[in-house]
Design an enzyme around this catalytic site. Sequence first.
Site, PDB file in Angstrom:
ATOM      1  N   MET A   1       0.841  -1.189   0.000  1.00  0.00           N
ATOM      2  CA  MET A   1       0.000   0.000   0.000  1.00  0.00           C
ATOM      3  C   MET A   1       0.879   1.243   0.000  1.00  0.00           C
ATOM      4  O   MET A   1       1.892   1.304   0.685  1.00  0.00           O
ATOM      5  CB  MET A   1      -0.923  -0.001   1.217  1.00  0.00           C
ATOM      6  CG  MET A   1      -1.897  -1.185   1.252  1.00  0.00           C
ATOM      7  SD  MET A   1      -2.976  -1.158   2.698  1.00  0.00           S
ATOM      8  CE  MET A   1      -3.966   0.298   2.345  1.00  0.00           C
ATOM      9  N   GLY A   3      -0.592   4.553   0.158  1.00  0.00           N
ATOM     10  CA  GLY A   3      -1.291   5.706   0.695  1.00  0.00           C
ATOM     11  C   GLY A   3      -2.190   6.359  -0.333  1.00  0.00           C
ATOM     12  O   GLY A   3      -2.969   7.264  -0.009  1.00  0.00           O
ATOM     13  N   GLY A   4      -2.114   5.906  -1.583  1.00  0.00           N
ATOM     14  CA  GLY A   4      -2.956   6.424  -2.644  1.00  0.00           C
ATOM     15  C   GLY A   4      -4.278   5.685  -2.720  1.00  0.00           C
ATOM     16  O   GLY A   4      -4.495   4.677  -2.041  1.00  0.00           O
ATOM     17  N   VAL A   5      -5.172   6.182  -3.584  1.00  0.00           N
ATOM     18  CA  VAL A   5      -6.519   5.628  -3.631  1.00  0.00           C
ATOM     19  C   VAL A   5      -6.544   4.214  -4.222  1.00  0.00           C
ATOM     20  O   VAL A   5      -7.365   3.384  -3.806  1.00  0.00           O
ATOM     21  CB  VAL A   5      -7.456   6.567  -4.431  1.00  0.00           C
ATOM     22  CG1 VAL A   5      -7.045   6.631  -5.909  1.00  0.00           C
ATOM     23  CG2 VAL A   5      -8.905   6.130  -4.298  1.00  0.00           C
ATOM     24  N   ASP A   6      -5.672   3.899  -5.173  1.00  0.00           N
ATOM     25  CA  ASP A   6      -5.709   2.585  -5.812  1.00  0.00           C
ATOM     26  C   ASP A   6      -5.391   1.460  -4.828  1.00  0.00           C
ATOM     27  O   ASP A   6      -6.160   0.493  -4.694  1.00  0.00           O
ATOM     28  CB  ASP A   6      -4.730   2.543  -6.994  1.00  0.00           C
ATOM     29  CG  ASP A   6      -5.160   3.463  -8.122  1.00  0.00           C
ATOM     30  OD1 ASP A   6      -6.365   3.699  -8.263  1.00  0.00           O
ATOM     31  OD2 ASP A   6      -4.284   3.961  -8.852  1.00  0.00           O
ATOM     32  N   SER A   7      -4.271   1.557  -4.143  1.00  0.00           N
ATOM     33  CA  SER A   7      -3.910   0.489  -3.200  1.00  0.00           C
ATOM     34  C   SER A   7      -4.836   0.491  -1.990  1.00  0.00           C
ATOM     35  O   SER A   7      -5.110  -0.559  -1.400  1.00  0.00           O
ATOM     36  CB  SER A   7      -2.449   0.642  -2.762  1.00  0.00           C
ATOM     37  OG  SER A   7      -2.219   1.890  -2.142  1.00  0.00           O
ATOM     38  N   MET A  26       5.950  -0.371   1.520  1.00  0.00           N
ATOM     39  CA  MET A  26       7.342  -0.611   1.141  1.00  0.00           C
ATOM     40  C   MET A  26       8.119   0.699   1.130  1.00  0.00           C
ATOM     41  O   MET A  26       7.794   1.623   0.384  1.00  0.00           O
ATOM     42  CB  MET A  26       7.408  -1.273  -0.234  1.00  0.00           C
ATOM     43  CG  MET A  26       6.671  -2.583  -0.319  1.00  0.00           C
ATOM     44  SD  MET A  26       6.654  -3.253  -2.003  1.00  0.00           S
ATOM     45  CE  MET A  26       8.408  -3.560  -2.225  1.00  0.00           C
ATOM     46  N   CYS A 141      11.552  -1.908 -11.031  1.00  0.00           N
ATOM     47  CA  CYS A 141      11.076  -1.925  -9.646  1.00  0.00           C
ATOM     48  C   CYS A 141      10.018  -3.004  -9.458  1.00  0.00           C
ATOM     49  O   CYS A 141      10.034  -3.725  -8.456  1.00  0.00           O
ATOM     50  CB  CYS A 141      10.521  -0.559  -9.266  1.00  0.00           C
ATOM     51  SG  CYS A 141       9.908  -0.461  -7.566  1.00  0.00           S
ATOM     52  N   GLY A 176      -2.653  -2.598  -6.238  1.00  0.00           N
ATOM     53  CA  GLY A 176      -3.627  -1.733  -6.892  1.00  0.00           C
ATOM     54  C   GLY A 176      -3.340  -1.475  -8.343  1.00  0.00           C
ATOM     55  O   GLY A 176      -3.824  -0.481  -8.904  1.00  0.00           O
ATOM     56  N   CYS A 270       9.632   8.361  -7.363  1.00  0.00           N
ATOM     57  CA  CYS A 270       9.574   9.025  -6.062  1.00  0.00           C
ATOM     58  C   CYS A 270      10.863   9.754  -5.723  1.00  0.00           C
ATOM     59  O   CYS A 270      10.827  10.845  -5.166  1.00  0.00           O
ATOM     60  CB  CYS A 270       9.230   8.016  -4.970  1.00  0.00           C
ATOM     61  SG  CYS A 270      10.621   7.054  -4.354  1.00  0.00           S
TER      62      CYS A 270
END
Length: 500
Positions: A1, A3-7, A26, A141, A176, A270
């Site tokens: 996860m 922190g975004g809406v998908d995950s 992660m 990744c 996600g 990121c």
Amino acid sequence: MSGGVDSSMCAHILHSQGYEVTGLYMHNWNHDEETQDELETPTNASTTLQLNTPYLTESTPDTTTLLTPTDHGYKPMPRTAPIRPKACTSDRDWADVQSVCSQIGIPARRLDFSRQYWNQVFQVMLQEYERGRTPNPDVSCNREIKFGELVEWCRRNGGLGKDRGGAGGWDYLATGHYARVERDPETGIARLLRAKDSNKDQTYYLSTLSEKVLRHVLFPLAQYDKPTVKRMALAFASSSSSSSSTNSEQDEELTSLQYAALKKESMGICFVGQRKRFGDFLKEYLDPLPGPVKINGLGGEVIGMHKGLFQYTVGQASGVTHRHNKWVVLRTDLPSNTLVVVDGTQNDRLFSPGLIAEDWHWIAGAPPKKLVQRLSTATTTPTATNGQDEQDDEYPFTAQIRHRQVPQPCTIEPISEAEAEQSATGTAAVTMAMTAAAAVEDISSARLFRVRFKDHQRAIAPGQILVLYDRDECLGGAVIRSSLLRPEYAHEHDIPSLQP
């Protein structure tokens, strides 16, 4: 996860379906280590785990050096950068993950794979740029970390799928991503398919995963498009808030999923942070070596100086000012440290009939039967057909050289190293039938393939990822080695240098 809406919705959907869900965050980029002159070697090389805590971390191997292919002539070396503002939002994202998991009612754990990411993704990316290529760290990744190190961590800590032991471990790893997995009900063999939302489909980034991993993966968002996922998150947050107690702190906590839905979508890499140009970031790790900028080829007119070849890629604006023309990057020539440009974004020289790709990865572990059968009958005369059937027979697959590109009809054939050099230089034309007859028996071990497109493709850059499809099924991916020279330019001798 993340922190975004998908995950976040991925976890909520599975939890609402009755699964016992654990949210895993992660941590893949360590700002503190990024700015050190040296990376400390762990005193204990073995993997250690801090168990029974909400914050779970994992020690990782030494990263002061990176083992790289010796045939490329690279020497292991540390990578450092000057002190600068923190790029990643790791602490904030971890807090968001904890808040969402609390709202859903599931545990959250944080895993540290920053050293593995540094070794297996970041340093490899820098080396690709040093070779004059354009890598895709997102693909690496997924292969090395999200569906590599994380899968191994799951297996070591209770097992995954059939390997899980007792009450520990997990049945599946879910993310996600917008993609589909279909499993054969009898054999369990998994196939990777495009998502319903073609605009968000992420099979391009998952193209180097293996079927063995996909057997244990769930993509709960496969049947939704992005707007629907956001609406679902807002609806769940609203219903949770209306049914909660009047305690203000609890109400604030229950808006975390709504915050995830309204949160600006994370785009790009990121560790680059908010920099305006990716080249500015690379300059913190790679030394820019200025060199000449020439028109059309190595023998062309010099119109300026570039700022380091790693800052340029095929098809992008060069930033060179000369007359009133718009100079676009045609290629980079590493041996002479020359940037070759052409006039105009749609210049004929930017378009190529195909490419040579190397280091092929087939999701199923072997080339698709459709390709093998086609190559085995390539020397026979096909039955005359009309319309779409004829086109499908001539170009049986589709391919993409970048995410969100419209799938391009193509044909593919295995070739030898000598044939690859001839194709890239335009010194010989080898038909598919001639190549296939000799290579079909060894196709499973073939390292190089030539891909020809129905329509010429713009800005094919070495180092990019080529992904092959059979309709909606993702068959696998490979690294682009070079584009094919157009026949009308075959007389030019300053053809793109094949990088080692």
